[in-house]
Design a protein around this motif. Structure first.
Motif, PDB file in Angstrom:
ATOM      1  N   VAL A   1       0.852  -1.193   0.000  1.00 36.71           N
ATOM      2  CA  VAL A   1       0.000   0.000   0.000  1.00 36.71           C
ATOM      3  C   VAL A   1       0.885   1.239   0.000  1.00 36.71           C
ATOM      4  CG1 VAL A   1      -1.885   1.222   1.143  1.00 36.71           C
ATOM      5  CG2 VAL A   1      -1.710  -1.268   1.349  1.00 36.71           C
ATOM      6  N   GLU A   2       0.651   2.117  -0.949  1.00 38.25           N
ATOM      7  CA  GLU A   2       1.416   3.365  -1.045  1.00 38.25           C
ATOM      8  C   GLU A   2       0.471   4.499  -1.421  1.00 38.25           C
ATOM      9  OE1 GLU A   2       3.507   6.264  -0.729  1.00 38.25           O
ATOM     10  OE2 GLU A   2       4.608   4.424  -0.276  1.00 38.25           O
ATOM     11  N   ARG A   3       0.454   5.551  -0.614  1.00 38.40           N
ATOM     12  CA  ARG A   3      -0.475   6.672  -0.840  1.00 38.40           C
ATOM     13  C   ARG A   3       0.041   7.652  -1.889  1.00 38.40           C
ATOM     14  NH1 ARG A   3      -2.213  10.097   4.331  1.00 38.40           N
ATOM     15  NH2 ARG A   3       0.020  10.556   4.286  1.00 38.40           N
ATOM     16  N   ASP A   4       1.359   7.822  -1.967  1.00 37.34           N
ATOM     17  CA  ASP A   4       1.953   8.796  -2.879  1.00 37.34           C
ATOM     18  C   ASP A   4       1.918   8.245  -4.313  1.00 37.34           C
ATOM     19  OD1 ASP A   4       4.238   9.974  -4.485  1.00 37.34           O
ATOM     20  OD2 ASP A   4       4.432  11.190  -2.672  1.00 37.34           O
ATOM     21  N   PRO A   5       1.226   8.918  -5.259  1.00 33.74           N
ATOM     22  CA  PRO A   5       1.096   8.401  -6.625  1.00 33.74           C
ATOM     23  C   PRO A   5       2.443   8.195  -7.326  1.00 33.74           C
ATOM     24  CG  PRO A   5      -0.457  10.198  -6.247  1.00 33.74           C
ATOM     25  CD  PRO A   5       0.469  10.175  -5.064  1.00 33.74           C
ATOM     26  N   GLU A   6       3.405   9.088  -7.096  1.00 35.18           N
ATOM     27  CA  GLU A   6       4.703   8.961  -7.755  1.00 35.18           C
ATOM     28  C   GLU A   6       5.464   7.731  -7.247  1.00 35.18           C
ATOM     29  OE1 GLU A   6       8.522  11.816  -8.924  1.00 35.18           O
ATOM     30  OE2 GLU A   6       6.825  12.639  -7.807  1.00 35.18           O
ATOM     31  N   LEU A   7       5.386   7.488  -5.938  1.00 32.86           N
ATOM     32  CA  LEU A   7       6.040   6.309  -5.372  1.00 32.86           C
ATOM     33  C   LEU A   7       5.312   5.036  -5.788  1.00 32.86           C
ATOM     34  CD1 LEU A   7       6.855   7.623  -1.778  1.00 32.86           C
ATOM     35  CD2 LEU A   7       8.463   7.278  -3.660  1.00 32.86           C
ATOM     36  N   ALA A   8       3.990   5.076  -5.843  1.00 31.31           N
ATOM     37  CA  ALA A   8       3.219   3.909  -6.285  1.00 31.31           C
ATOM     38  C   ALA A   8       3.589   3.536  -7.715  1.00 31.31           C
ATOM     39  CB  ALA A   8       1.719   4.188  -6.172  1.00 31.31           C
ATOM     40  N   ASP A   9       3.741   4.534  -8.570  1.00 37.32           N
ATOM     41  CA  ASP A   9       4.133   4.281  -9.955  1.00 37.32           C
ATOM     42  C   ASP A   9       5.540   3.685 -10.026  1.00 37.32           C
ATOM     43  OD1 ASP A   9       3.696   4.572 -12.867  1.00 37.32           O
ATOM     44  OD2 ASP A   9       5.376   5.978 -12.715  1.00 37.32           O
ATOM     45  N   TYR A  10       6.441   4.176  -9.186  1.00 34.92           N
ATOM     46  CA  TYR A  10       7.810   3.641  -9.134  1.00 34.92           C
ATOM     47  C   TYR A  10       7.781   2.158  -8.754  1.00 34.92           C
ATOM     48  CZ  TYR A  10      12.706   3.093  -7.799  1.00 34.92           C
ATOM     49  OH  TYR A  10      14.007   2.649  -7.707  1.00 34.92           O
ATOM     50  N   LEU A  11       6.974   1.810  -7.759  1.00 35.48           N
ATOM     51  CA  LEU A  11       6.875   0.414  -7.329  1.00 35.48           C
ATOM     52  C   LEU A  11       6.343  -0.472  -8.447  1.00 35.48           C
ATOM     53  CD1 LEU A  11       5.414   1.006  -3.756  1.00 35.48           C
ATOM     54  CD2 LEU A  11       7.661   0.022  -4.258  1.00 35.48           C
ATOM     55  N   ARG A  12       5.350  -0.007  -9.158  1.00 37.91           N
ATOM     56  CA  ARG A  12       4.787  -0.805 -10.263  1.00 37.91           C
ATOM     57  C   ARG A  12       5.828  -1.062 -11.349  1.00 37.91           C
ATOM     58  NH1 ARG A  12       0.416   3.031  -9.577  1.00 37.91           N
ATOM     59  NH2 ARG A  12      -1.248   2.050  -8.353  1.00 37.91           N
ATOM     60  N   ARG A  13       6.650  -0.056 -11.629  1.00 35.92           N
ATOM     61  CA  ARG A  13       7.654  -0.202 -12.688  1.00 35.92           C
ATOM     62  C   ARG A  13       8.825  -1.092 -12.276  1.00 35.92           C
ATOM     63  NH1 ARG A  13      10.139   4.291 -13.358  1.00 35.92           N
ATOM     64  NH2 ARG A  13       8.946   5.693 -12.002  1.00 35.92           N
ATOM     65  N   HIS A  14       9.242  -1.004 -11.010  1.00 36.31           N
ATOM     66  CA  HIS A  14      10.451  -1.707 -10.577  1.00 36.31           C
ATOM     67  C   HIS A  14      10.190  -3.050  -9.907  1.00 36.31           C
ATOM     68  CE1 HIS A  14      12.130   2.324 -11.269  1.00 36.31           C
ATOM     69  NE2 HIS A  14      13.245   1.674 -11.492  1.00 36.31           N
ATOM     70  N   TYR A  15       8.946  -3.303  -9.501  1.00 30.30           N
ATOM     71  CA  TYR A  15       8.615  -4.577  -8.856  1.00 30.30           C
ATOM     72  C   TYR A  15       7.382  -5.185  -9.532  1.00 30.30           C
ATOM     73  CZ  TYR A  15      12.013  -3.019  -5.468  1.00 30.30           C
ATOM     74  OH  TYR A  15      13.180  -2.587  -4.883  1.00 30.30           O
ATOM     75  N   PRO A  16       7.534  -5.557 -10.812  1.00 31.56           N
ATOM     76  CA  PRO A  16       6.397  -6.127 -11.537  1.00 31.56           C
ATOM     77  C   PRO A  16       5.968  -7.441 -10.883  1.00 31.56           C
ATOM     78  CG  PRO A  16       8.441  -6.431 -12.767  1.00 31.56           C
ATOM     79  CD  PRO A  16       8.768  -5.523 -11.618  1.00 31.56           C
ATOM     80  N   GLY A  17       4.686  -7.638 -10.862  1.00 30.59           N
ATOM     81  CA  GLY A  17       4.169  -8.869 -10.276  1.00 30.59           C
ATOM     82  C   GLY A  17       3.577  -8.679  -8.899  1.00 30.59           C
ATOM     83  N   ILE A  18       4.035  -7.667  -8.155  1.00 30.35           N
ATOM     84  CA  ILE A  18       3.430  -7.402  -6.851  1.00 30.35           C
ATOM     85  C   ILE A  18       2.149  -6.593  -7.069  1.00 30.35           C
ATOM     86  CG2 ILE A  18       5.729  -7.348  -5.788  1.00 30.35           C
ATOM     87  CD1 ILE A  18       5.245  -4.322  -5.256  1.00 30.35           C
TER      88      ILE A  18
END
Length: 198
Positions: A84-101
């Motif tokens: 769970v990440e509230r910050d949209p920029e950090l959430a987008d970073y997680l999606r790009r760098h940790y695919p599958g989660i």
């Protein structure tokens, strides 16, 4: 000889640190630290995980993925991790760098609404990577109630802090808690606490 994998990891770590610092500048109270968690703290958090074969792990405050990476390296399959990440920029970073989660964008207190219905009661462990000590008691209560609503009875959640005292108001929230680890290698040094309800 420098291996390509090490070079890529170093570049990713540098970009993560820069992004984390930028987001800290934008909202210091929500980040608490100017740098992501060190590997020592991330591993200490991941070592606390309890999870059955059909259970998932939930991480509150994915940031740039320091603890996320440690969770995956500890053997939790990517599709069994909900961050769970509230910050949209950090959430987008997680999606790009940790695919599958599974990256859930929003307030952690709303985890019951964000998590698929069939997973409620099947959350083995919740790792809280938020500055809980800075959160008012009433809001802490909302977060803690939401955590226990999604876990089976008898389970615990874990939170780290840079303070010498508990990051959560145990008495006010009817919680039991104890320190389960400490690392001086983090900046600043940090403790990991375990919390449960009898």
């Amino acid at each position: 000889m420098i291996h390509r994998h090490a070079t890529v990891r170093t570049h990713q770590d540098a970009s993560a640190a820069w992004l984390f610092f930028k987001r800290w500048l934008a909202n210091p109270l929500s980040m608490a630290s100017i740098t992501p968690s060190a590997p020592s703290l991330s591993r200490l958090m991941a070592e606390q995980i309890t999870r059955g074969p059909d259970e998932v792990v939930v991480e509150f405050g994915g940031g740039t993925g320091s603890v996320t990476r440690a969770i995956l390296e500890a053997g939790v399959p990517a599709d069994k991790l909900y961050t769970v990440e509230r910050d949209p920029e950090l959430a987008d970073y997680l999606r790009r760098h940790y695919p599958g989660i599974h990256v859930l964008e929003g307030d952690v207190a709303d985890i019951r609404a964000m998590l698929p219905d069939d997973l409620k009661g099947k959350v083995g462990t919740v790792l809280v990577c938020l500055p809980m000590i800075l959160i008012p008691a009433e809001d802490q209560g909302r977060i803690v109630d939401a955590i226990f609503d999604i876990m089976p009875p008898g389970r615990a959640f874990y939170s780290y802090t840079y303070s010498a005292r508990s990051p959560v108001k145990r008495r006010a929230l009817s919680l039991k808690g104890r320190r389960v680890g400490f690392t001086i290698a983090n900046i600043p040094p940090a403790s990991v606490w375990r919390f449960w309800r009898e």
